[in-house]
Design a protein around this motif. Sequence first.
Motif, PDB file in Angstrom:
ATOM      1  N   ASP A  72       7.739 -15.404   0.102  1.00  0.00           N
ATOM      2  CA  ASP A  72       6.361 -15.299  -0.351  1.00  0.00           C
ATOM      3  C   ASP A  72       6.020 -13.983  -1.032  1.00  0.00           C
ATOM      4  N   GLY A  73       6.961 -13.042  -1.096  1.00  0.00           N
ATOM      5  CA  GLY A  73       6.722 -11.806  -1.842  1.00  0.00           C
ATOM      6  C   GLY A  73       7.239 -11.870  -3.271  1.00  0.00           C
ATOM      7  N   LEU A  74       7.789 -13.012  -3.661  1.00  0.00           N
ATOM      8  CA  LEU A  74       8.459 -13.168  -4.951  1.00  0.00           C
ATOM      9  C   LEU A  74       7.501 -12.921  -6.112  1.00  0.00           C
ATOM     10  N   GLN A  75       7.984 -12.152  -7.099  1.00  0.00           N
ATOM     11  CA  GLN A  75       7.189 -11.874  -8.289  1.00  0.00           C
ATOM     12  C   GLN A  75       7.782 -12.508  -9.547  1.00  0.00           C
ATOM     13  N   LEU A  76       9.091 -12.656  -9.591  1.00  0.00           N
ATOM     14  CA  LEU A  76       9.727 -13.268 -10.752  1.00  0.00           C
ATOM     15  C   LEU A  76      10.756 -14.278 -10.265  1.00  0.00           C
ATOM     16  N   LEU A  77      10.615 -15.521 -10.692  1.00  0.00           N
ATOM     17  CA  LEU A  77      11.545 -16.590 -10.343  1.00  0.00           C
ATOM     18  C   LEU A  77      12.010 -17.256 -11.619  1.00  0.00           C
TER      19      LEU A  77
ATOM     20  N   VAL B  48       8.544  -2.796  -4.215  1.00  0.00           N
ATOM     21  CA  VAL B  48       7.993  -4.104  -3.890  1.00  0.00           C
ATOM     22  C   VAL B  48       8.234  -5.112  -5.017  1.00  0.00           C
ATOM     23  N   PHE B  49       9.154  -4.784  -5.923  1.00  0.00           N
ATOM     24  CA  PHE B  49       9.497  -5.713  -7.005  1.00  0.00           C
ATOM     25  C   PHE B  49      10.518  -6.706  -6.467  1.00  0.00           C
TER      26      PHE B  49
ATOM     27  N   GLU C 109       0.809  -1.213   0.000  1.00  0.00           N
ATOM     28  CA  GLU C 109       0.000   0.000   0.000  1.00  0.00           C
ATOM     29  C   GLU C 109       0.847   1.271   0.000  1.00  0.00           C
ATOM     30  N   SER C 110       2.112   1.155   0.407  1.00  0.00           N
ATOM     31  CA  SER C 110       2.940   2.356   0.521  1.00  0.00           C
ATOM     32  C   SER C 110       4.199   2.263  -0.331  1.00  0.00           C
ATOM     33  N   TRP C 111       4.094   1.586  -1.495  1.00  0.00           N
ATOM     34  CA  TRP C 111       5.288   1.381  -2.299  1.00  0.00           C
ATOM     35  C   TRP C 111       5.651   2.630  -3.103  1.00  0.00           C
ATOM     36  N   THR C 112       6.934   2.747  -3.392  1.00  0.00           N
ATOM     37  CA  THR C 112       7.454   3.801  -4.256  1.00  0.00           C
ATOM     38  C   THR C 112       8.432   3.149  -5.221  1.00  0.00           C
ATOM     39  N   TYR C 113       9.163   3.946  -5.956  1.00  0.00           N
ATOM     40  CA  TYR C 113      10.204   3.429  -6.837  1.00  0.00           C
ATOM     41  C   TYR C 113      11.562   3.566  -6.166  1.00  0.00           C
ATOM     42  N   MET C 114      12.431   2.580  -6.402  1.00  0.00           N
ATOM     43  CA  MET C 114      13.780   2.634  -5.849  1.00  0.00           C
ATOM     44  C   MET C 114      14.552   3.765  -6.517  1.00  0.00           C
ATOM     45  N   HIS C 115      15.204   4.566  -5.702  1.00  0.00           N
ATOM     46  CA  HIS C 115      15.993   5.655  -6.247  1.00  0.00           C
ATOM     47  C   HIS C 115      17.009   6.110  -5.199  1.00  0.00           C
TER      48      HIS C 115
END
Length: 322
Positions: free
Chosen positions: A151-156, A128-129, A83-89
């Motif tokens: 359990d947060g994995l999106q790409l394996l 959250v990527f 709910e509170s994600w941003t982009y890494m920078h």
Amino acid sequence: MLQYLDLGENQIKDIFPSWLGVLQKLKVLILRSNGFHGTIGAPKSDFVFPGLHIIDLSNNEFTGLLPSKYFKTWNAMRNLNVESWTYMHSVGIAFAVEYNYRYRSVYNYSLTLTNKGVNMKFTQVSEVFIVIDLSSNRFQGEIPESIGNVDGLQLLNLSNNLLVGQIPPAIGSLSNLEALDLSRNKLVGRIPWQLKQLNFLAVFNVSHNNLTGPIPQGGQFNTFDNSSFDGNLGLCGNPLSKKCEDSETSSSSPPSSTSSEENEDLVSFFHFGWRAVLMGYGFGMAIGVIIGQITVTRKHDWFIKIFGHQRWRKPIKSLANW
């Protein structure tokens, strides 16, 4: 304070730099397309790479087993607050003394990942990527059940290795998984029906293994084409032209809750039935004894005449006195 480290596409020849695990804020580690080799081994503590979100070790020469114990310690890949994600920078503050001027610069992290054999450029990376790419190495052994901890994995991506054994059903618990590539290994057995639970799975590739049995039906599996299953002669069912036998299809389905309930009802019926029989038997015996007592007491002469035993002259004590 290092958060992003990209050493990909170089000619570095070394073992896995486990000592980078002391970097508490490191979120992205990219070592792809180098000459890294040897086994990864086990972490020296449970506090290595505590902030890691993305690790790309693809296209190297790593050997040995998959780093199963690291899967248990990468805690930043779990329990994400989407709910509170941003982009890494990164944020830099620069000063120009002669003009007494202060400004703030922002550098967005970007990276390239391999998705179904295609290099994809990400100009911005979400906080959250979560990515694990260990493809195109020489990892051996089975895929560990501990992969279910991330359990947060999106790409394996574990493709193009020497992995054996079956696909662990624990992958079905990775509810955020969007891309799963297990192609070009030596995996055997069936595709677990638990993978039908992956509602966000958009890319799925298990081609060129030794998998057998029916392909799970329903859910995201209705969106995958033949190329996801190529090179597995033992697979059957949609979208392949090879049809499955009824016995194969039924054995690949999840346990039916209806069948379980019916079995429980049947067991309960027999259990209650036997209790009813025993209760009825005991009640019948009690009635029989009471009637017998009345008969012997009130028809004593008749009873003696019929059975001819003098020992019955003394009346039987009443059941109420027992």
